[in-house]
Motif scaffolding. Sequence first.
Motif, short mmCIF file in Angstrom:
data_model
loop_
_atom_site.label_atom_id
_atom_site.label_comp_id
_atom_site.label_asym_id
_atom_site.label_seq_id
_atom_site.Cartn_x
_atom_site.Cartn_y
_atom_site.Cartn_z
N ALA A 13 34.87 26.33 47.11
CA ALA A 13 34.38 26.47 46.70
C ALA A 13 34.37 28.03 45.86
CB ALA A 13 32.71 26.68 47.17
N GLN A 14 34.44 29.02 46.16
CA GLN A 14 35.13 29.88 45.60
C GLN A 14 36.09 30.19 44.54
OE1 GLN A 14 35.62 32.75 48.30
NE2 GLN A 14 33.39 33.90 48.60
N ALA A 40 34.62 27.68 41.52
CA ALA A 40 33.81 28.54 41.27
C ALA A 40 34.92 29.99 40.32
CB ALA A 40 33.13 29.91 41.78
N ALA A 86 34.70 29.46 35.75
CA ALA A 86 34.27 30.85 35.19
C ALA A 86 34.84 31.30 33.92
CB ALA A 86 33.33 32.03 36.14
#
Length: 298
Positions: free
Chosen positions: A14-15, A18, A22
């Motif tokens: 998930a990180q 992200a 970004a």
Amino acid sequence: MSEAPHGTPIKTPAQLIAVVIAGFAIPVVAILLLANYVNESVRTGAGTDLRSDVAKRIAPLAQVDVRDANAPHVFKTGEQVYQAVCSACHATGTAGAPKFGNSGDWAPRIAQGFDTLLHTALTGKGAMPARGGTSPDDYSDYEIARAIVYMANHGGANFPEPAAPAAKTQQAGQATSGATAQEASAGAGAANEQAAAAIAALGSASQSNAAPATASADSAQAGKALYQQVCQACHAAGVLNAPKFGDKAAWAQRLKDPMDVIYNYALHGKGQMPPKGGSNASDADIKAAVDYMVSAAK
């Protein structure tokens, strides 16, 4: 000595997602903000004032001027027309214009008669444009005529105030209903009425087949009418040393010459007096006007 284990901040899927999002989103947002900033800044290049240009071009189409067609027209006075239009040149004598109040400048013009002055003002002459650069929608012929009388009278003339258009319409309404063209041109002011009287008198004098006494009376009437229309501009007040009408002393010096010599002066001019006083009258009519002035000085 043992080293500390190296770790990564991204520990979960998930990180990672992200961070990837970004990495794309932040540059896109930055580009959009920069573009918006540039677009909102003041532009000075060619074509950047397109909106204001368009607004100016359509402005006359977006304006509506509503007027009451039945409302009576308020005519400007001669002074008002002079101040608004004529003073630009005549107040200082610009481009050879006769200066307001200067009798020396106005005397040769006054000698030409009111009709000539009005015609010059309406059609233009030299550096002066027709109607002083205005249009009939700005100022009517009547208002221009009032301005001419105002300036000329301050320069030594004694022209009567032109008749108002209402008076012309009333006079024309007394004629036959079918004479529309005559109604439009009837009564062009007091000066024009005098000219019509002179023409009528001259016509009757030239066409008369009556006794010599009648012909003589017609000639005297024609001379008087021509004097009132042309000659009195100078002779009524003695402008530019013209012998004043009815002044026996002033005329006595002229009458020392034979009448043929006096006629010649009137026909061909002398000093600052133009030939025939600046008119286009016939020789016989000029002589009749001279006889009328001479008879008044005896």
